[in-house]
Design an enzyme around this catalytic site. Structure first.
Site, PDB file in Angstrom:
ATOM      1  CB  CYS A  97      36.027  52.844  78.463  1.00 45.59           C
ATOM      2  SG  CYS A  97      37.442  53.714  77.742  1.00 45.59           S
ATOM      3  CG  HIS A  99      40.239  51.075  79.879  1.00 45.62           C
ATOM      4  ND1 HIS A  99      39.213  50.965  78.967  1.00 45.62           N
ATOM      5  CD2 HIS A  99      39.857  50.355  80.977  1.00 45.62           C
ATOM      6  CE1 HIS A  99      38.251  50.212  79.476  1.00 45.62           C
ATOM      7  NE2 HIS A  99      38.623  49.842  80.697  1.00 45.62           N
TER       8      HIS A  99
END
Length: 572
Positions: free
Chosen positions: A159, A446
């Site tokens: 990510c 994230h």
């Protein structure tokens, strides 16, 4: 460029990559770029193109470009060389004009390279252009309304990579370059600091899949890109989580080295000033930087900082100052308890700091290490300004922690005039067009991205393979985003005469190709006097180095040839 010794005379052969040197080669290359249609129509166009390829104008222009021979006289005339160099440029322009008037598709044949299947090839813009304006408008008019709105598959804790790609993908001039410019012609295969072009090509493939290739798939798999960046920067091998800013930094640096237009980097000393001639020192520093670095990355992302060190020996100091100018690709702004807005963070970044203890500075006047102060100033800002909000820091015990604090920033018209100390020729107002966001803490986090699409001027959230359009209420999440980590700003030069629709796309700043031979295109405000002085100095140096008599040795002649060739290289 090739040098041949012929007695006491030297012949310079300068070949231009884009143009065929024989009628047969030009004739062979023409049909490949003709657009699809009836066979009869194609035959007519092919015959027309072949006729043009054999025309006296084209043949004469090609011959004039392919070789330039020195005069028989032992002393080389500067005027002769400048005249021939001007003729080369005029011939190049004449060819383009003739091709466009007779048959635009012949020009496309000369400049185009095949793009992914399913789309007609784009015209490639000449690398002799001083800016990328034609490229921008041409690419934009050929994109689909849904271009660029695609997810990126997570290959395993990637990510951090996907969010950086999404933001760079929505950096309009960079995407235009990889879609519509003949970037492969600028790949520097000799640069040991690059990858021989493999990283730039892998990135271009991802961008073309996101913006250009017609497919029903809404997700791109960046596997080859992951392999390329891992080979360039081995720390990204495997599937561990990494810092998105670190990936971004390595990626831009790798693309720069792959596309660096400088084939041989000379040794350059950084000029130093005392505060009395900052403008001159800044220009010398920028020229020194361009002697070693010229690429699309420099054109877009490189700015310049002024660094001032002041001696404070025995609390008073000797008064000595050392001022240098340093390039930057992004700004890292600190966050503290007192910072509430991005302007507060900028003030903190630019405030004067004390250097003492292990950080003491060596004063060349006092001949010893002394206490000192260091002050940074923004001197020149780039067209694309990347700002990192420093949310991660280390505690006194060496533990990494994240600063969870909302920082207010402007979506449009962020004005930096009060921060910039240099006399810059361009606007200092910026619009936000993308952000990298980090959620979680230093152990479990994230990354996602927000980006404004150029086709509809709408903001989207990109979360790996998923993406969604933000409505008006959700736009507050972009502006009041306590997870914003990296901000991407686009300089806006003039928005007074723009239509309301697609305002962001057409308010993009002009991107000027930085070169040694065109200082008037530098972002610094080069005055007429300075330009005249620079031109005079270049001519004087030229005369000093090109006076070679017939009885001088071949080594000196070859040095002259190298100098002449370097003059042409400076134009790129």
């Amino acid at each position: 460029k090739k040098c041949e010794s012929n007695g006491h005379h030297t012949k310079i052969a300068c070949s231009i990559r884009r143009y065929s040197t024989t009628e047969e080669t030009a004739e062979k290359d023409v049909p490949s770029a003709l657009s699809e249609g009836s066979s009869a129509e194609n035959n007519d166009k092919t015959q027309e193109a072949r006729s043009l390829a054999k025309s006296p104008l084209l043949s004469q222009s090609i011959r004039s470009i392919d070789s330039v021979t020195e005069p028989d006289a032992g002393e080389f005339s500067e005027n002769d060389f400048l005249h021939k160099h001007s003729s080369m440029r005029n011939s190049d322009s004449d060819i383009d004009t003739a091709l466009l008037q007779k048959n635009p598709k012949v020009l496309l044949a000369q400049r185009s390279r095949s793009l992914p299947e399913g789309r007609e090839s784009l015209r490639r813009v000449s690398n002799r252009s001083s800016d990328y304006n034609d490229l921008h408008h041409f690419v934009h008019e050929n994109l689909r309304t849904t271009s660029g709105v695609k997810g990126l598959q997570n290959l395993g804790n990637t990510c951090f990579m996907n969010s950086a790609i999404q933001c760079l993908s929505n950096t309009i001039p960079l995407t235009d370059y990889f879609i519509g410019f003949d970037f492969k012609a600028e790949i520097n295969k000799e640069n040991v600091l690059g990858t021989g072009g493999s990283l730039a090509i892998a990135y271009s493939q991802v961008i073309n899949q996101m913006w250009w290739v017609e497919t029903e798939r809404s997700v791109v798999i960046p596997r080859q890109f992951k392999l390329a960046i891992s080979k360039f920067a081995p720390q990204f091998e495997g599937y561990y989580q990494h810092d998105s800013l670190e990936l971004l930094s390595f990626l831009l640096d790798g693309i720069h080295e792959d596309l660096n237009r400088v084939t041989e980097k000379p040794y350059v000393e950084d000029p130093e000033g005392d505060g009395s001639n900052d403008s001159d020192i800044a220009l010398k520093a920028w020229r020194g930087y361009l002697l070693r670095n010229r690429s699309i990355i420099v054109d877009l992302f490189q700015g310049q900082l002024r660094s001032t060190l002041t001696c404070k020996k025995d609390g008073k100091g000797c008064g000595h100052k050392s001022i240098k100018f340093e390039p930057f690709m992004y700004l890292t702004l600190p966050i503290s308890d007192k910072t509430k807005t991005i302007d507060d963070c900028m003030d903190l970044f630019l405030c004067e700091e004390e250097l003492s203890g292990a950080d003491r500075w060596y004063c060349s006047k006092c001949k010893t290490h002394v206490d000192a102060t260091k002050k940074l100033d923004l001197w020149m800002l780039p067209p694309i300004l990347i700002v990192n909000l420093k949310r991660f820091e280390f505690t006194e015990r060496g533990k990494r922690m994240k600063i969870l604090k909302p920082i207010g920033y402007d979506l449009t018209q962020w004005k930096l005039t009060n921060f910039v100390k240099g006399n810059q020729t361009t606007s200092q107002a910026y619009d936000l067009y993308a952000t990298i966001n980090h959620y979680g803490d230093t152990n479990h986090g994230h990354y996602t991205a927000y980006a404004c699409n150029r086709m509809n001027d709408k903001w989207y959230e990109f979360n790996d393979s998923r993406f969604s359009k933000l409505d008006d209420d959700e736009l507050n999440e972009v502006e009041d985003n306590m997870s914003a980590y990296v901000l991407f700003y686009n300089r806006v030069e003039d928005s007074s005469n723009l239509v309301e629709t697609r305002r962001r796309n057409f308010s993009s700043t002009t991107i000027r190709r930085q070169s040694l031979g065109r200082p008037h295109l530098w972002p610094h405000n080069v005055t007429a006097d300075e330009e005249s002085k620079n031109t005079s100095n270049r001519r004087e140096n030229f005369k000093n180095f090109t006076r070679v008599s017939n009885n001088q040795n071949l080594g000196q002649q070859q040095s002259v040839v190298s100098l002449l060739c370097s003059v042409n290289e400076e134009k790129s």
